[in-house]
Design a protein around this motif. Structure first.
Motif, PDB file in Angstrom:
ATOM      1  N   GLU A 172       0.817  -1.213   0.000  1.00 50.49           N
ATOM      2  CA  GLU A 172       0.000   0.000   0.000  1.00 50.49           C
ATOM      3  C   GLU A 172       0.853   1.267   0.000  1.00 50.49           C
ATOM      4  N   LYS A 173       1.976   1.199   0.769  1.00 49.41           N
ATOM      5  CA  LYS A 173       2.838   2.374   0.860  1.00 49.41           C
ATOM      6  C   LYS A 173       3.599   2.595  -0.437  1.00 49.41           C
ATOM      7  N   PHE A 174       3.961   1.478  -1.064  1.00 48.70           N
ATOM      8  CA  PHE A 174       4.823   1.552  -2.229  1.00 48.70           C
ATOM      9  C   PHE A 174       4.056   1.979  -3.477  1.00 48.70           C
ATOM     10  N   LYS A 175       2.758   1.692  -3.450  1.00 46.90           N
ATOM     11  CA  LYS A 175       1.915   1.777  -4.635  1.00 46.90           C
ATOM     12  C   LYS A 175       2.023   3.116  -5.368  1.00 46.90           C
ATOM     13  N   ASP A 176       1.822   4.205  -4.612  1.00 49.28           N
ATOM     14  CA  ASP A 176       1.775   5.510  -5.258  1.00 49.28           C
ATOM     15  C   ASP A 176       2.998   6.354  -4.924  1.00 49.28           C
ATOM     16  N   SER A 177       4.117   5.657  -4.685  1.00 47.58           N
ATOM     17  CA  SER A 177       5.285   6.391  -4.238  1.00 47.58           C
ATOM     18  C   SER A 177       5.824   7.297  -5.339  1.00 47.58           C
ATOM     19  N   ALA A 178       5.964   8.589  -5.028  1.00 47.16           N
ATOM     20  CA  ALA A 178       6.463   9.546  -6.015  1.00 47.16           C
ATOM     21  C   ALA A 178       7.944   9.346  -6.268  1.00 47.16           C
ATOM     22  N   VAL A 179       8.688   8.938  -5.219  1.00 47.82           N
ATOM     23  CA  VAL A 179      10.132   8.709  -5.388  1.00 47.82           C
ATOM     24  C   VAL A 179      10.357   7.659  -6.467  1.00 47.82           C
ATOM     25  N   VAL A 180       9.612   6.549  -6.333  1.00 50.34           N
ATOM     26  CA  VAL A 180       9.792   5.453  -7.271  1.00 50.34           C
ATOM     27  C   VAL A 180       9.496   5.921  -8.689  1.00 50.34           C
ATOM     28  N   ARG A 181       8.438   6.731  -8.812  1.00 53.67           N
ATOM     29  CA  ARG A 181       8.077   7.193 -10.153  1.00 53.67           C
ATOM     30  C   ARG A 181       9.193   8.051 -10.746  1.00 53.67           C
ATOM     31  N   THR A 182       9.760   8.946  -9.900  1.00 52.03           N
ATOM     32  CA  THR A 182      10.842   9.794 -10.407  1.00 52.03           C
ATOM     33  C   THR A 182      12.045   8.944 -10.813  1.00 52.03           C
ATOM     34  N   ILE A 183      12.378   7.973  -9.956  1.00 52.43           N
ATOM     35  CA  ILE A 183      13.532   7.130 -10.265  1.00 52.43           C
ATOM     36  C   ILE A 183      13.306   6.404 -11.595  1.00 52.43           C
ATOM     37  N   MET A 184      12.087   5.852 -11.766  1.00 58.14           N
ATOM     38  CA  MET A 184      11.810   5.130 -13.006  1.00 58.14           C
ATOM     39  C   MET A 184      11.893   6.049 -14.213  1.00 58.14           C
ATOM     40  N   GLY A 185      11.563   7.333 -14.001  1.00 60.46           N
ATOM     41  CA  GLY A 185      11.684   8.307 -15.083  1.00 60.46           C
ATOM     42  C   GLY A 185      13.114   8.437 -15.573  1.00 60.46           C
ATOM     43  N   PHE A 186      14.092   8.160 -14.692  1.00 59.53           N
ATOM     44  CA  PHE A 186      15.491   8.195 -15.118  1.00 59.53           C
ATOM     45  C   PHE A 186      15.977   6.827 -15.585  1.00 59.53           C
ATOM     46  N   VAL A 187      15.462   5.770 -14.942  1.00 58.69           N
ATOM     47  CA  VAL A 187      15.974   4.436 -15.257  1.00 58.69           C
ATOM     48  C   VAL A 187      15.524   3.979 -16.652  1.00 58.69           C
ATOM     49  N   LYS A 188      14.281   4.283 -17.001  1.00 57.85           N
ATOM     50  CA  LYS A 188      13.776   3.796 -18.293  1.00 57.85           C
ATOM     51  C   LYS A 188      14.565   4.327 -19.483  1.00 57.85           C
ATOM     52  N   PRO A 189      14.811   5.657 -19.558  1.00 58.61           N
ATOM     53  CA  PRO A 189      15.619   6.123 -20.688  1.00 58.61           C
ATOM     54  C   PRO A 189      17.000   5.461 -20.721  1.00 58.61           C
ATOM     55  N   VAL A 190      17.580   5.233 -19.525  1.00 58.84           N
ATOM     56  CA  VAL A 190      18.897   4.586 -19.489  1.00 58.84           C
ATOM     57  C   VAL A 190      18.793   3.162 -20.043  1.00 58.84           C
ATOM     58  N   CYS A 191      17.681   2.471 -19.729  1.00 57.51           N
ATOM     59  CA  CYS A 191      17.472   1.123 -20.276  1.00 57.51           C
ATOM     60  C   CYS A 191      17.434   1.180 -21.795  1.00 57.51           C
ATOM     61  N   ILE A 192      16.750   2.193 -22.335  1.00 59.43           N
ATOM     62  CA  ILE A 192      16.678   2.313 -23.790  1.00 59.43           C
ATOM     63  C   ILE A 192      18.061   2.596 -24.354  1.00 59.43           C
ATOM     64  N   ALA A 193      18.804   3.480 -23.662  1.00 60.78           N
ATOM     65  CA  ALA A 193      20.167   3.781 -24.120  1.00 60.78           C
ATOM     66  C   ALA A 193      21.006   2.507 -24.164  1.00 60.78           C
ATOM     67  N   MET A 194      20.864   1.660 -23.138  1.00 66.01           N
ATOM     68  CA  MET A 194      21.646   0.421 -23.107  1.00 66.01           C
ATOM     69  C   MET A 194      21.234  -0.510 -24.229  1.00 66.01           C
ATOM     70  N   LEU A 195      19.917  -0.556 -24.496  1.00 65.86           N
ATOM     71  CA  LEU A 195      19.442  -1.401 -25.603  1.00 65.86           C
ATOM     72  C   LEU A 195      20.013  -0.913 -26.933  1.00 65.86           C
ATOM     73  N   MET A 196      20.072   0.431 -27.093  1.00 68.80           N
ATOM     74  CA  MET A 196      20.654   0.976 -28.320  1.00 68.80           C
ATOM     75  C   MET A 196      22.122   0.587 -28.430  1.00 68.80           C
ATOM     76  N   GLY A 197      22.811   0.622 -27.288  1.00 69.43           N
ATOM     77  CA  GLY A 197      24.215   0.207 -27.282  1.00 69.43           C
ATOM     78  C   GLY A 197      24.360  -1.243 -27.712  1.00 69.43           C
ATOM     79  N   VAL A 198      23.490  -2.103 -27.187  1.00 69.40           N
ATOM     80  CA  VAL A 198      23.535  -3.513 -27.558  1.00 69.40           C
ATOM     81  C   VAL A 198      23.269  -3.679 -29.050  1.00 69.40           C
ATOM     82  N   LEU A 199      22.344  -2.872 -29.570  1.00 72.66           N
ATOM     83  CA  LEU A 199      22.045  -2.949 -30.997  1.00 72.66           C
ATOM     84  C   LEU A 199      23.298  -2.647 -31.812  1.00 72.66           C
ATOM     85  N   VAL A 200      24.072  -1.637 -31.348  1.00 70.07           N
ATOM     86  CA  VAL A 200      25.303  -1.307 -32.069  1.00 70.07           C
ATOM     87  C   VAL A 200      26.253  -2.505 -32.049  1.00 70.07           C
TER      88      VAL A 200
END
Lengths: 266, 186
Positions: free
Chosen positions: B97-125
């Motif tokens: 219940e506490k974790f569900k709407d956590s704003a911290v987690v959302r902000t962190i994911m906002g940074f982690v997801k683009p990095v995941c895409i960047a890594m996938l692009m690197g793998v593609l290269v």
């Protein structure tokens, strides 16, 4: 079902009413049944007997009804506890089997599995609501690890506690281990075959668009702000400069933390 | 001790990957630093994991583990990759219940997801380099053709991944099996 019910019954010896709290109406009937087997008649009809008639009935010590009632209640709670543990095992087994089946037959990764979970547990069994499942997906995606094992862990825990969670994760893992072990054996013995090599070369060419389309669909969701695009560019540049993936992810988490708390302060 | 190394590697992979394909860059890196696998094997691994039922991440972990250290290795790799599920996720489940709407987690994911895409692009290269260039030098035009065709089909017609893999296997057999035998190309 677990609503407490107060029922008035009769102490057969001294004619006074006794109050018995039972967990449901069924357990009252259970008491009454026991009364009948021991006293030969129901509590109410016992009241109707004359004193002389009552002497003909099997003898019973004072407060027998109370003790009977208590014993019935105790039995009831023992039975309930027993049923609970059986339920838990049954549920765990059911979770294990369902997720084992999913692991065996569901192609297409996470989303196909989620669709099956929705069908089984939201529509058919109604153990959770769709909104709850969506919440689990959102949380499962933002916890590190494999998305679908995270979601099944959250789901299993919600339904059956730690035991349920472990059952689901083990259930979904076993088929992967079994199938991939067999595949690996075939892969190793076939990969030097001329035709397999040719097919594999074609497949390797397809893996690039497969990963690219995964990145694209991830991007549609994640690259909504200018900040995100900036992070993507910087991240890609750092990857190309040879920064380790793990460091990149940890940095993203760190920056996210700092960014959040800096913004909260301002 | 290869089992311990495998476990630690996959635990690292488990704790720093966020769903599906984002695991591939991490696996590639771990495999190459330990010299357990070539990037060619990794491409095959992605294809095999997509072709077999069940979640991609688990299939990848089992295949890599089994390839490097036998069936026990597969089991250990899976245990490693499941460590976050048995620790972090369990903890999260308890405080759902506490974790569900956590704003911290959302902000962190906002940074982690683009990095995941960047890594996938690197793998593609990385993968692209190894897939489109032959070992002796020179490009492989048929591979580029298959890639372009499949990309088009995936985006335009939204074919399922196993279907894409099967058809590119057929194309591979034609281009790299039948044509060289018939003396065309090369």
């Amino acid at each position: 079902m677990h609503k407490k019910v107060c029922i008035t019954t009769y102490n057969p010896v001294c004619y006074t009413k006794i109050r018995v709290t039972v967990h449901n109406v069924d357990s009252y009937f259970c008491i009454e049944d026991q009364f009948i087997t021991q006293m030969g008649c129901s509590p109410l009809s016992y009241m109707m007997h004359t004193r002389a008639e009552r002497k003909m009935l099997p003898k019973s010590s004072p407060h027998a009804a109370q003790r009977l009632a208590l014993r019935a209640l105790k039995n009831q709670s023992q039975v309930q506890a027993h049923m609970k543990s059986i339920d838990k095992l049954k549920k765990g087994l059911l979770l294990f089997l369902f997720f084992f089946k999913i692991g065996c037959f569901t192609f297409g990764g996470g989303w196909a599995i989620l669709a099956q979970m929705e069908q089984e547990f939201v529509d058919k069994r109604q153990w959770i609501t769709k909104a709850e499942l969506l919440e689990m997906v959102a949380v499962g995606k933002s916890v590190p690890g494999i998305m679908i094992t995270n979601i099944s862990m959250l789901f299993g825990y919600h339904v059956g506690g730690i035991f349920g969670g472990i059952c689901t994760v083990v259930g979904i893992t076993c088929p992967a281990i079994l199938i991939l072990s067999i595949v690996t054996v075939f892969y190793n013995s076939l990969k030097d075959n001329y035709w397999v090599m040719a097919a594999m070369t074609g497949i390797r060419a397809a893996v690039i668009p497969i990963i690219a389309s995964a990145a694209l669909s991830l991007g549609k969701d994640a690259l909504r702000s200018r900040m995100a695009v900036l992070v993507l560019i910087v991240g890609f540049a750092m990857y190309m400069m040879g920064v380790s993936n793990i460091i990149l992810v940890l940095m993203a988490i760190g920056i996210g933390l700092v960014y959040h708390f800096a913004r909260v302060k301002v | 001790m290869i089992y311990l190394q495998l476990f630690i590697s996959f635990m690292k992979i488990g704790f720093t990957s966020f769903g599906g394909m984002s695991m591939i860059p991490l696996i590639l890196e771990e495999m190459q630093t330990h010299g357990w696998m070539s990037s060619e094997d990794l491409s095959n691994l992605v294809a095999i994991a997509e072709m077999t039922p069940g979640p991609l991440g688990l299939n990848c972990a089992t295949f890599t583990g089994t390839q490097t250290a036998g069936p026990l290795g597969g089991l250990i790799a899976v245990l490693g990759v499941l460590t976050p599920a048995f620790t972090l996720t369990l903890l999260v489940a308890a405080f759902f219940e506490k974790f569900k709407d956590s704003a911290v987690v959302r902000t962190i994911m906002g940074f982690v997801k683009p990095v995941c895409i960047a890594m996938l692009m690197g793998v593609l290269v990385t993968l692209g380099r190894d897939t489109f260039w032959a070992e002796g030098g020179g490009i492989l035009p048929f591979s580029i053709l298959i890639s372009a065709l499949m990309m088009f089909i995936l985006v335009r017609f939204k074919w399922s991944v196993p279907k894409v893999i099967m058809s590119s296997a057929l194309l591979g057999i034609v281009f790299y099996g039948i044509l060289p035998l018939a003396g065309v190309g090369h």
